[in-house]
Write a protein that holds these residues in place. Structure first.
Motif, PDB file in Angstrom:
ATOM      1  N   UNK A 164      14.527   5.144  -7.948  1.00 30.27           N
ATOM      2  CA  UNK A 164      13.360   5.699  -7.261  1.00 30.27           C
ATOM      3  C   UNK A 164      12.073   5.200  -7.898  1.00 30.27           C
ATOM      4  N   UNK A 165      12.058   5.092  -9.227  1.00 28.41           N
ATOM      5  CA  UNK A 165      10.875   4.590  -9.926  1.00 28.41           C
ATOM      6  C   UNK A 165      10.598   3.138  -9.562  1.00 28.41           C
ATOM      7  N   UNK A 166      11.657   2.345  -9.423  1.00 31.97           N
ATOM      8  CA  UNK A 166      11.488   0.937  -9.049  1.00 31.97           C
ATOM      9  C   UNK A 166      10.836   0.832  -7.667  1.00 31.97           C
ATOM     10  N   UNK A 167      11.337   1.605  -6.711  1.00 33.69           N
ATOM     11  CA  UNK A 167      10.756   1.593  -5.371  1.00 33.69           C
ATOM     12  C   UNK A 167       9.300   2.033  -5.371  1.00 33.69           C
ATOM     13  N   UNK A 168       9.000   3.082  -6.123  1.00 28.31           N
ATOM     14  CA  UNK A 168       7.621   3.569  -6.244  1.00 28.31           C
ATOM     15  C   UNK A 168       6.718   2.473  -6.802  1.00 28.31           C
ATOM     16  N   UNK A 169       7.166   1.804  -7.851  1.00 29.97           N
ATOM     17  CA  UNK A 169       6.352   0.780  -8.501  1.00 29.97           C
ATOM     18  C   UNK A 169       6.073  -0.389  -7.558  1.00 29.97           C
ATOM     19  N   UNK A 170       7.059  -0.814  -6.801  1.00 29.73           N
ATOM     20  CA  UNK A 170       6.842  -1.914  -5.853  1.00 29.73           C
ATOM     21  C   UNK A 170       5.834  -1.523  -4.780  1.00 29.73           C
ATOM     22  N   UNK A 171       5.959  -0.317  -4.248  1.00 31.61           N
ATOM     23  CA  UNK A 171       5.003   0.124  -3.223  1.00 31.61           C
ATOM     24  C   UNK A 171       3.594   0.212  -3.789  1.00 31.61           C
ATOM     25  N   UNK A 172       3.478   0.707  -5.011  1.00 25.88           N
ATOM     26  CA  UNK A 172       2.154   0.833  -5.627  1.00 25.88           C
ATOM     27  C   UNK A 172       1.555  -0.536  -5.928  1.00 25.88           C
ATOM     28  N   UNK A 173       2.365  -1.455  -6.443  1.00 26.09           N
ATOM     29  CA  UNK A 173       1.866  -2.799  -6.730  1.00 26.09           C
ATOM     30  C   UNK A 173       1.441  -3.503  -5.446  1.00 26.09           C
ATOM     31  N   UNK A 174       2.197  -3.288  -4.384  1.00 32.80           N
ATOM     32  CA  UNK A 174       1.853  -3.899  -3.106  1.00 32.80           C
ATOM     33  C   UNK A 174       0.528  -3.354  -2.590  1.00 32.80           C
ATOM     34  N   UNK A 175       0.335  -2.034  -2.681  1.00 35.72           N
ATOM     35  CA  UNK A 175      -0.907  -1.423  -2.214  1.00 35.72           C
ATOM     36  C   UNK A 175      -2.103  -1.886  -3.043  1.00 35.72           C
ATOM     37  N   UNK A 176      -1.892  -2.089  -4.325  1.00 32.61           N
ATOM     38  CA  UNK A 176      -2.968  -2.520  -5.216  1.00 32.61           C
ATOM     39  C   UNK A 176      -3.199  -4.024  -5.170  1.00 32.61           C
ATOM     40  N   UNK A 177      -2.197  -4.789  -4.703  1.00 30.83           N
ATOM     41  CA  UNK A 177      -2.288  -6.232  -4.749  1.00 30.83           C
ATOM     42  C   UNK A 177      -2.293  -6.762  -6.168  1.00 30.83           C
ATOM     43  N   UNK A 178      -1.504  -6.109  -7.038  1.00 27.69           N
ATOM     44  CA  UNK A 178      -1.523  -6.487  -8.450  1.00 27.69           C
ATOM     45  C   UNK A 178      -0.149  -6.974  -8.905  1.00 27.69           C
ATOM     46  N   UNK A 179      -0.117  -7.515 -10.102  1.00 29.67           N
ATOM     47  CA  UNK A 179       1.124  -7.967 -10.714  1.00 29.67           C
ATOM     48  C   UNK A 179       1.968  -6.760 -11.100  1.00 29.67           C
ATOM     49  N   UNK A 180       3.273  -6.861 -10.874  1.00 30.53           N
ATOM     50  CA  UNK A 180       4.218  -5.844 -11.322  1.00 30.53           C
ATOM     51  C   UNK A 180       5.028  -6.434 -12.475  1.00 30.53           C
ATOM     52  N   UNK A 181       4.848  -5.864 -13.655  1.00 35.22           N
ATOM     53  CA  UNK A 181       5.594  -6.299 -14.820  1.00 35.22           C
ATOM     54  C   UNK A 181       6.753  -5.334 -15.039  1.00 35.22           C
TER      55      UNK A 181
END
Length: 291
Positions: A164-181
């Motif tokens: 669930x955390x992985x999915x949340x992080x991808x959605x947030x990175x996509x909305x921000x247009x930022x790098x996901x580390x």
């Protein structure tokens, strides 16, 4: 209909920082913001006494607090729909109930009147450990909260705790247009003692490879579903809490998972999540994994 972001407000500077963070997040995701102030004023206040003394009652003061928070949110971004509510309840009880109908629950690091030496307020900790929705604790100094660093850090743990955390992080990175580390920490098992240098090197390669495979498996599906997200993988030797705290320095957000076990009561928060909530220098999102 998408559920709102719920923010616990109590007039403290920390909770007002949470309001600002929530409004910015709501604008990115097209969500509404619901500001909630919960207080047990009815239990402790003598309304007649305060009126006789010419001072505003606790309820009137609380109403003013909510109005001020709503106004702050609307000034932050007039396009975000904002509402406020005052509840005569224990803050933890009220916010846990509100969390059942929230996209996420946003809280400050500590509440009004708490001892400043405390690393994290008791209500914020309880919400992160018990809420059924993601909880974002807005930590960090002004620069780390407000500056766009263009980097979000995800701690990838055991598969049963972090999907669930992985999915949340991808959605947030996509909305921000930022790098996901995406970070996976690894260590030698405590029982494994290797004296010979060649054997030690082989053991290290084995554990690093296992960590790499676990990280790749966790990211495979969400990376395919969010192809616009720039994902950078990091497999790092060391205690997970130390690795994540180091990596989160200069990040916009740190995302970790927390297992919610059916039928269990009390705080359900792993050691890593507990540590980063107390010590991270950026906002922390704790995303529950139910089951």
């Amino acid at each position: 209909m998408d559920l709102p972001l719920v923010v616990g407000v109590d007039g403290s500077e920390s909770s007002l920082q949470a309001v600002d963070w929530a409004v910015d997040a709501a604008a990115r995701h097209g969500l509404a913001v619901r500001l909630v102030h919960a207080s047990m004023w009815e239990r402790y206040e003598g309304v007649g006494l305060t009126s006789d003394l010419g001072r505003p009652s606790e309820e009137q003061a609380a109403e003013g607090l909510v109005r001020a928070a709503v106004e702050r949110a609307r000034l932050r971004n007039p396009d975000v729909k904002v509402s406020g509510e005052l509840l005569p309840e224990d803050p933890e009880v009220a916010l846990l109930r509100e969390a059942r109908n929230a996209s996420a629950l946003i809280t400050g690091r500590r509440g009004r009147g708490q001892v400043m030496e405390l690393l994290l307020g008791s209500v914020s900790l309880a919400l992160a450990a018990r809420a059924p929705c993601p909880v974002v604790v807005v930590r960090g100094d002004e620069r780390s909260r407000d500056a766009a660093h263009g980097r979000l850090v995800l701690g990838v743990g055991a598969a049963e705790n972090s999907s669930a955390a992985v999915g949340f992080a991808f959605r947030e990175a996509e909305a921000r247009g930022c790098v996901l580390e995406a970070v996976r920490a690894w260590r030698y098992p405590a029982h494994e003692l290797v004296d010979h240098p060649l054997a030690a090197d082989e053991s290290a390669r084995h554990h690093r490879q296992m960590a790499t495979e676990l990280l790749d498996a966790a990211l495979c599906v969400p990376a395919r579903d969010h192809q616009d997200v720039d994902v950078r993988r990091a497999v790092v030797e060391g205690p997970a809490r130390r690795v994540l705290l180091d990596r989160a320095s200069g990040a916009d957000l740190l995302v970790v998972g927390a297992r919610r076990r059916t039928g269990r009561t009390g705080l359900q928060l792993g050691r890593v999540s507990h540590a980063v909530l107390h010590h991270a220098h950026c906002p922390v999102a704790v995303v529950p994994q139910h089951g």
